[in-house]
Scaffold this motif. Structure first.
Motif, PDB file in Angstrom:
ATOM      1  N   THR A  16       0.822  -1.229   0.000  1.00  0.00           N
ATOM      2  CA  THR A  16       0.000   0.000   0.000  1.00  0.00           C
ATOM      3  C   THR A  16       0.849   1.270   0.000  1.00  0.00           C
ATOM      4  OG1 THR A  16      -1.615  -1.139   1.368  1.00  0.00           O
ATOM      5  CG2 THR A  16      -1.850   1.221   1.193  1.00  0.00           C
ATOM      6  N   THR A  17       1.759   1.383   0.969  1.00  0.00           N
ATOM      7  CA  THR A  17       2.478   2.649   1.118  1.00  0.00           C
ATOM      8  C   THR A  17       3.384   2.937  -0.080  1.00  0.00           C
ATOM      9  OG1 THR A  17       2.332   2.413   3.485  1.00  0.00           O
ATOM     10  CG2 THR A  17       3.935   3.987   2.691  1.00  0.00           C
ATOM     11  N   PRO A  18       4.243   1.972  -0.516  1.00  0.00           N
ATOM     12  CA  PRO A  18       5.049   2.285  -1.704  1.00  0.00           C
ATOM     13  C   PRO A  18       4.203   2.600  -2.940  1.00  0.00           C
ATOM     14  CG  PRO A  18       5.442   0.016  -0.959  1.00  0.00           C
ATOM     15  CD  PRO A  18       4.628   0.689   0.095  1.00  0.00           C
ATOM     16  N   LEU A  19       3.037   1.950  -3.067  1.00  0.00           N
ATOM     17  CA  LEU A  19       2.194   2.255  -4.241  1.00  0.00           C
ATOM     18  C   LEU A  19       1.663   3.681  -4.172  1.00  0.00           C
ATOM     19  CD1 LEU A  19      -0.027  -0.897  -4.964  1.00  0.00           C
ATOM     20  CD2 LEU A  19       1.469   0.293  -6.572  1.00  0.00           C
ATOM     21  N   ILE A  20       1.203   4.088  -2.999  1.00  0.00           N
ATOM     22  CA  ILE A  20       0.665   5.448  -2.865  1.00  0.00           C
ATOM     23  C   ILE A  20       1.783   6.468  -3.130  1.00  0.00           C
ATOM     24  CG2 ILE A  20      -0.239   7.118  -1.180  1.00  0.00           C
ATOM     25  CD1 ILE A  20      -1.983   4.871  -0.076  1.00  0.00           C
ATOM     26  N   MET A  21       2.979   6.204  -2.601  1.00  0.00           N
ATOM     27  CA  MET A  21       4.080   7.150  -2.822  1.00  0.00           C
ATOM     28  C   MET A  21       4.500   7.166  -4.293  1.00  0.00           C
ATOM     29  SD  MET A  21       4.062   8.621  -0.099  1.00  0.00           S
ATOM     30  CE  MET A  21       5.158   9.879  -0.732  1.00  0.00           C
ATOM     31  N   ALA A  47       1.913  12.565   1.993  1.00  0.00           N
ATOM     32  CA  ALA A  47       0.664  12.485   1.221  1.00  0.00           C
ATOM     33  C   ALA A  47      -0.018  13.855   1.151  1.00  0.00           C
ATOM     34  CB  ALA A  47      -0.274  11.451   1.845  1.00  0.00           C
ATOM     35  N   ASN A  48      -0.037  14.561   2.292  1.00  0.00           N
ATOM     36  CA  ASN A  48      -0.721  15.851   2.308  1.00  0.00           C
ATOM     37  C   ASN A  48       0.066  16.946   1.594  1.00  0.00           C
ATOM     38  OD1 ASN A  48      -3.361  15.773   4.092  1.00  0.00           O
ATOM     39  ND2 ASN A  48      -1.896  14.281   4.887  1.00  0.00           N
ATOM     40  N   TYR A  49       1.343  16.740   1.419  1.00  0.00           N
ATOM     41  CA  TYR A  49       2.172  17.645   0.623  1.00  0.00           C
ATOM     42  C   TYR A  49       1.684  17.618  -0.837  1.00  0.00           C
ATOM     43  CZ  TYR A  49       6.549  19.342  -1.558  1.00  0.00           C
ATOM     44  OH  TYR A  49       7.492  20.029  -2.292  1.00  0.00           O
ATOM     45  N   TYR A  50       1.390  16.412  -1.334  1.00  0.00           N
ATOM     46  CA  TYR A  50       1.010  16.272  -2.741  1.00  0.00           C
ATOM     47  C   TYR A  50      -0.494  16.351  -2.983  1.00  0.00           C
ATOM     48  CZ  TYR A  50       5.741  14.534  -3.559  1.00  0.00           C
ATOM     49  OH  TYR A  50       7.099  14.421  -3.655  1.00  0.00           O
ATOM     50  N   ALA A  51      -1.301  16.023  -1.985  1.00  0.00           N
ATOM     51  CA  ALA A  51      -2.743  15.873  -2.251  1.00  0.00           C
ATOM     52  C   ALA A  51      -3.588  16.313  -1.066  1.00  0.00           C
ATOM     53  CB  ALA A  51      -3.040  14.397  -2.560  1.00  0.00           C
TER      54      ALA A  51
END
Ligand code: SAM
Length: 289
Positions: A132-137, A177-181
């Motif tokens: 999950t985490t590497p995919l989201i990043m 995550a909040n930096y980008y979205a």
């Protein structure tokens, strides 16, 4: 065929003698209401290009294809393809790609399929939880044209993605995550709506990718190095955590940086918001020139 009801899914798996691969995170959705809620969260229309990660046996894929212009579905497990051929039937706007999503350049995939990725695309998926985490990043850092990402994740990851400063779930993943979205918890999902049942509850998060990052920094590399350092040893004060970041930048210089940024050196990293991290990173960047 709509592969959502538990009996249809069981029958399909049995007829194809399909062996579910736990290590690939294969937990198939068997609840049409949850699929409807995912579609609503993604606010799909018939102009949308959708990238799906891990179509599995196609429960979500079928419904995405009914709503969107084109679905590009990336699946690592080639043994699901005969089942997908059956469930997707006559749908002619789904392109199946056998690949590892972590190694897929989604902008290029859309470019090759549609011609112009600049129109943007949405990512909608029930993610394989082991990555999950590497995919989201990967999606946030490397996919310039992904506009909206609506994904099912473990509830614990959803809490980390949407956490507020000074809470136990707030961490480097939250900041990144909040930096980008703009990240929102869409809804929670009980483990009972999957076959087989996973060991954890889930949630769907919706990330609307920002046109530019939430904060403007002089060096992203330094910003994220500082964020990582601040969260690495959560019990440490910010001053102690930062001092271990850079051997050539002694404690008194950090004290000076923190003073200029108007941040108390005795605070813990987990209390800083994105703007405070940005202020700190920019002053450090200037002071080490
Ligand atoms: N979309 C289906 C559903 O909702 O019922 C299946 C979701 S299941 C949680 C995750 C899917 O991702 C599985 O089909 C699995 O084979 C696939 N998968 C696992 N690792 C993958 C990877 N690295 N790249 C692409 N697909 C992957």
């Amino acid at each position: 065929m709509d592969p959502v009801s538990p009996s249809t899914v069981r029958d399909l798996l049995q007829r194809h003698q399909f062996r579910i691969k736990k290590k690939l995170g294969q937990n198939f959705l068997i609840d049409g209401n949850i699929i409807n809620k995912i579609l609503n969260a993604a606010a799909l229309n018939n102009h949308d290009i959708v990238v799906e990660i891990g179509p599995g046996i196609g429960a979500l894929t079928c419904r995405l294809a009914q709503k969107a212009r084109q679905v590009l579905a990336v699946e690592i497990d080639r043994t699901v393809f005969p089942l997908l051929a059956e469930t997707l039937g006559e749908l002619d706007n789904v392109t199946l790609v056998e690949a590892d999503a972590l190694k897929t350049d989604f902008d290029r995939l859309v470019q090759d399929a549609i011609g112009d990725p600049a129109c943007g695309y949405k990512v909608v998926a029930n993610l394989p939880y082991y990555i999950t985490t590497p995919l989201i990043m990967h999606l946030l850092e490397e996919c310039s044209y992904a506009r909206k990402i609506v994904v099912m994740v473990q509830e614990e990851v959803a809490r980390r993605l949407t956490a507020l400063p000074n809470t136990k779930d707030y961490g480097a993943l939250t900041v990144a995550a909040n930096y980008y979205a703009k990240v929102e918890m869409a809804f929670k999902v009980p483990r009972t709506v999957f076959l087989p049942r996973p060991e954890v509850d889930s949630a769907v998060v919706s990330m609307t990718v920002r046109e530019s990052p939430a904060v403007c920094v002089k060096s992203e590399k330094i910003y994220f190095a500082l964020v990582r350092a601040a969260f690495q040893q959560r019990r440490k004060t910010l001053l102690n955590a930062l001092t271990s970041l850079d051997r050539d930048f002694p404690r008194d210089k950090w004290l000076n940086v923190l003073r200029q940024a108007e941040i108390d050196p005795m605070r813990r990293g987990e209390t800083l918001n994105l703007y405070e991290f940005a202020r700190l990173a920019d002053i450090y960047f200037q002071c080490r020139q």
